[in-house]
Write an enzyme that holds these catalytic residues in place. Structure first.
Site, PDB file in Angstrom:
ATOM      1  CE1 TYR A  80      -4.058  -1.687  -0.319  1.00 34.69           C
ATOM      2  CE2 TYR A  80      -3.157  -3.156   1.341  1.00 34.69           C
ATOM      3  CZ  TYR A  80      -4.094  -2.878   0.378  1.00 34.69           C
ATOM      4  OH  TYR A  80      -5.082  -3.785   0.094  1.00 34.69           O
ATOM      5  CG  HIS A  84     -13.509  -2.244  -1.878  1.00 38.41           C
ATOM      6  ND1 HIS A  84     -13.253  -2.844  -3.086  1.00 38.41           N
ATOM      7  CD2 HIS A  84     -14.633  -2.854  -1.398  1.00 38.41           C
ATOM      8  CE1 HIS A  84     -14.184  -3.775  -3.332  1.00 38.41           C
ATOM      9  NE2 HIS A  84     -15.030  -3.783  -2.323  1.00 38.41           N
TER      10      HIS A  84
END
Ligand code: APR
Length: 234
Positions: free
Chosen positions: A56, A109
């Site tokens: 990420y 999400h």
């Protein structure tokens, strides 16, 4: 399509592909030889925190190098000019809808630019890297994780989305493979409740047959054309 008031738009990685962000299931969708389903899980975070945070961190860095494209801009224009109810439900964790100027956006999400504390549950805006990054500003623990819905976790604001789907006149799905539920099931819910359903995608998705109409092509072309058509009809 007569008498449209309430529109629900679902977007996926395909709308950001032409901005330069990789999709999840395309040829470049693997990350270090692993499928996202192996990385984006609470179990992976527990077993190999650095691997997940690095995945990420790299995506967050990539955000700084890209810009919204014509597909995002057309949706933002629609958001700003549509007098009825409208919600852009996105599976994307980038901020390109917002940077294009859209406001009625729901990140089901989660978001790259948000952090969630695994220890106390606090969440807040986040920039930079999580590896070697700060502790939670609320509880002080070294427990920040991306504010992202992992596989096996419940997407955000499902009740709000489902309530809107039941009164949608039009449901439009853009740039998503239809591989991940519950988003992949929205078309059936909307259609059962009486909505017109339209898919705009580079290829037929897994659930293409559920849509009244599917248009094949790049989002940067199909989305502006659809918005123009919708406004002309209205
Ligand atoms: N224009 C339109 N569609 C495109 C374009 C484009 N330029 N480029 C690719 N696509 C399509 C692909 O053909 C594919 O059907 O976008 C879709 C992208 O599919 P995925 O990579 O599976 O992305 P998405 O559907 O958003 O994935 C859903 O899976 O990993 C999880 O949480 C993650 O939100 C993500 C979810």
């Amino acid at each position: 399509m007569a008498d449209i008031q309430t529109i629900v738009v679902l977007t996926g990685a395909g709308i950001s592909a032409e901005s330069g962000l990789a999709t999840f299931r395309g040829p470049e969708g693997l990350w270090e030889g692993r499928r996202v389903e192996e990385i984006c899980t609470p179990e992976a975070l527990f077993a190999d925190r650095e691997l997940v945070l690095d995945f990420y961190d790299q995506r967050r860095r990539a955000l700084a190098t890209v810009e919204p494209n014509a597909g995002h801009r057309a949706l933002a224009w629609l958001d700003q000019h549509w007098p009825g109810e409208l919600l852009i439900v996105t599976q994307n964790v980038d901020d390109l809808h917002e940077r294009a100027g859209a406001q009625r956006v729901l990140h089901m999400h989660g978001e790259l630019l948000s952090a969630l504390c695994s220890a106390c549950g606090a969440r807040g805006g986040f920039a930079g890297d999580m590896i070697g990054g700060p502790r939670c500003a609320v509880c002080g623990q070294d427990a920040l994780r991306p504010d992202i819905v992992f596989f096996g976790e419940m997407p955000y604001e499902m009740e709000r989305i489902e309530a809107l789907l039941t009164r949608a006149d039009l449901f439009v799905s853009i740039g998503t493979s239809g591989a991940v539920y519950p988003a992949a099931g929205f078309v059936q819910g909307a259609r059962q409740a009486g909505a017109d359903t339209l898919e705009l995608n580079l290829e037929p998705s897994a659930g293409s047959h559920h849509f009244h109409e599917t248009r094949i092509g790049p989002a940067s072309v199909l989305v502006p054309a659809w918005v123009e058509e919708l406004i002309a009809e209205g």
